[in-house]
Design a protein around this motif. Structure first.
Motif, PDB file in Angstrom:
ATOM      1  N   ARG A  23      -7.876  38.010 -53.810  1.00 50.58           N
ATOM      2  CA  ARG A  23      -7.574  38.442 -54.654  1.00 50.58           C
ATOM      3  C   ARG A  23      -7.139  37.508 -56.158  1.00 50.58           C
ATOM      4  O   ARG A  23      -7.102  37.498 -57.366  1.00 50.58           O
ATOM      5  CB  ARG A  23      -6.598  39.700 -54.892  1.00 50.58           C
ATOM      6  CG  ARG A  23      -6.411  40.867 -53.982  1.00 50.58           C
ATOM      7  CD  ARG A  23      -5.774  41.772 -54.596  1.00 50.58           C
ATOM      8  NE  ARG A  23      -6.256  42.730 -53.937  1.00 50.58           N
ATOM      9  CZ  ARG A  23      -4.994  44.074 -53.465  1.00 50.58           C
ATOM     10  NH1 ARG A  23      -3.512  43.891 -53.317  1.00 50.58           N
ATOM     11  NH2 ARG A  23      -5.243  44.871 -51.997  1.00 50.58           N
TER      12      ARG A  23
ATOM     13  N   LYS B 110      -8.703  36.291 -59.766  1.00 48.40           N
ATOM     14  CA  LYS B 110      -7.566  37.174 -60.437  1.00 48.40           C
ATOM     15  C   LYS B 110      -7.874  35.878 -61.097  1.00 48.40           C
ATOM     16  O   LYS B 110      -8.181  35.824 -62.887  1.00 48.40           O
ATOM     17  CB  LYS B 110      -6.701  36.935 -59.948  1.00 48.40           C
ATOM     18  CG  LYS B 110      -5.443  37.002 -60.963  1.00 48.40           C
ATOM     19  CD  LYS B 110      -3.946  37.350 -60.438  1.00 48.40           C
ATOM     20  CE  LYS B 110      -2.894  37.712 -61.709  1.00 48.40           C
ATOM     21  NZ  LYS B 110      -2.923  39.012 -62.731  1.00 48.40           N
TER      22      LYS B 110
ATOM     23  N   GLU C 169      -9.554  36.253 -65.192  1.00 51.93           N
ATOM     24  CA  GLU C 169      -8.678  35.586 -66.365  1.00 51.93           C
ATOM     25  C   GLU C 169      -9.524  34.182 -67.336  1.00 51.93           C
ATOM     26  O   GLU C 169      -8.972  34.247 -68.525  1.00 51.93           O
ATOM     27  CB  GLU C 169      -7.196  35.333 -65.954  1.00 51.93           C
ATOM     28  CG  GLU C 169      -6.859  36.592 -65.625  1.00 51.93           C
ATOM     29  CD  GLU C 169      -5.156  36.141 -65.148  1.00 51.93           C
ATOM     30  OE1 GLU C 169      -4.161  35.469 -65.489  1.00 51.93           O
ATOM     31  OE2 GLU C 169      -4.464  37.674 -65.282  1.00 51.93           O
TER      32      GLU C 169
ATOM     33  N   TYR D  43      -5.367  30.532 -57.327  1.00 52.17           N
ATOM     34  CA  TYR D  43      -5.395  30.629 -59.455  1.00 52.17           C
ATOM     35  C   TYR D  43      -6.464  29.495 -59.545  1.00 52.17           C
ATOM     36  O   TYR D  43      -8.095  30.042 -60.270  1.00 52.17           O
ATOM     37  CB  TYR D  43      -4.381  31.016 -59.678  1.00 52.17           C
ATOM     38  CG  TYR D  43      -4.659  31.582 -61.066  1.00 52.17           C
ATOM     39  CD1 TYR D  43      -4.314  32.551 -61.427  1.00 52.17           C
ATOM     40  CD2 TYR D  43      -5.045  30.289 -62.422  1.00 52.17           C
ATOM     41  CE1 TYR D  43      -5.241  33.404 -62.607  1.00 52.17           C
ATOM     42  CE2 TYR D  43      -4.946  31.533 -63.137  1.00 52.17           C
ATOM     43  CZ  TYR D  43      -4.552  32.311 -63.744  1.00 52.17           C
ATOM     44  OH  TYR D  43      -5.150  32.857 -65.016  1.00 52.17           O
TER      45      TYR D  43
END
Lengths: 233, 107
Positions: A9, A13, A17, A135
């Motif tokens: 996830r 993400k 973004e 991320y």
């Protein structure tokens, strides 16, 4: 299953973004692709350079050297000097990783790119608690994809253009470097380094054979700047 | 595919990966000395300037700082475009337009 676990996830993400960033990276890739084939690389070699090196500025810098038939060692040395800035970025982002696994860190390192570093740093500053490492991997995958697609399309398009001189493409590399340099000038120290580097590089270029002037100037002008200035950033 | 190009690319890839992985794996909460951070932060400006200036100030391998040198004139005009737009693609296309125009005018 053993081995490191990545938070899918968080990766997604980071990717999602980074979509706005992909637009500029894609355009940057188009320019690189065109110049790469005009500098004598094939479409496949231009694509491989993106996968193997994945560092735009140094890939750009290598093109005039490839075109001039400069020795591999000089090109590799120049690449190292330009990418030394990753050391600062790595030191900074490593403090924001919570995972300890060596393999996970080694995998994330591949995706330490100017853009993904900026995205991951901004994310870490929001202190939302999710994995900064994953991320950054997601953001890096987005940059990787945009950079490669841009480069391949640019290289294919560049193959259709004929003689570089007829289209002003011999100057396009210089224009690209100017376009990369100008946003980097943020303070007095940068202007000082620019002036020292301008004088030093032209002097060294006219004095020495080969492309050592880039390495010599890259190390000494930046060192001179660091010695003369104090922290301003 | 030529082996020398591939070897060069692999070498570039190895040194680049090293710059990425060294401190991500090696740092344990401590920070780089401010002087080193400042030095490394100036490297891109120094290298980019070193690539650009000889290209435009001495395109024929001798110094030519007159308006007869289209690369110098185009370099200055391209810098103005870059400062005004801060956009790489516009800068490259604008720069190519300028050099074509200059070469056409000067002949």
């Amino acid at each position: 299953m053993s081995g490191p676990t990545f938070d899918r996830r968080q990766i997604w993400k980071g990717f999602a973004e980074s979509v706005p960033v992909m637009v500029s990276v894609f355009a940057f890739g188009l320019v690189y692709g065109v110049l790469a084939v005009q500098s004598g690389l094939t479409v496949l070699e231009a694509f491989l350079s993106c996968v193997i090196v994945l560092a735009g500025m140094s890939q750009f810098a290598s093109l005039p050297l490839f075109a001039a038939g400069i020795s591999p060692l000089t090109i590799i040395g120049t690449t190292f000097i330009i990418n030394m800035r990753h050391l600062i970025m790595g030191a900074s982002i490593a403090g924001k990783f919570t995972e300890r696994g060596l393999f996970g860190k080694a995998a994330a390192s591949y995706f330490l790119i100017d853009e993904s570093f900026a995205m991951a740093t901004a994310y870490a500053e929001k202190k939302k608690g999710g994995s900064v490492r994953d991320y950054m991997i997601g953001s890096g995958i987005a940059v990787f994809a945009a950079w490669n697609i841009g480069t391949i399309l640019g290289a294919l398009f560049g193959n259709f253009l004929g003689d570089p001189k007829e289209f002003g493409l011999d100057f396009a590399a210089a224009a690209a470097f100017i376009g990369l340099l100008v946003p980097q000038i943020r303070g007095k120290g940068d202007i000082l380094v620019l002036l020292i580097a301008a004088a030093l590089s032209v002097g060294a270029y006219l004095t020495f054979e080969g492309s050592w002037y880039i390495l010599i100037t890259g190390i000494t002008a930046s060192l001179a700047g660091a010695l003369v200035t104090r922290d301003e950033k | 595919m030529r082996s020398e190009i591939i070897i060069t690319l692999v070498g570039m890839g190895i040194v680049t990966y090293l710059t990425r992985v060294l401190f991500i794996v090696g740092m344990k909460g401590d920070r780089l000395p401010p002087f080193v951070v400042r030095w490394l932060s100036y490297v891109p400006v120094a290298v980019l300037t070193a690539i650009i200036c000889p290209m435009i100030a001495a395109p024929e391998k001798h110094l030519n700082l007159t308006y007869d040198n289209p690369y110098l004139v185009a370099g200055i005009l391209t810098t103005i475009i870059a400062v005004a737009t801060k956009n790489l693609v516009i800068t490259v296309i604008g720069g190519m337009g300028v050099i074509l125009l200059l070469k056409f005018l000067v002949g």
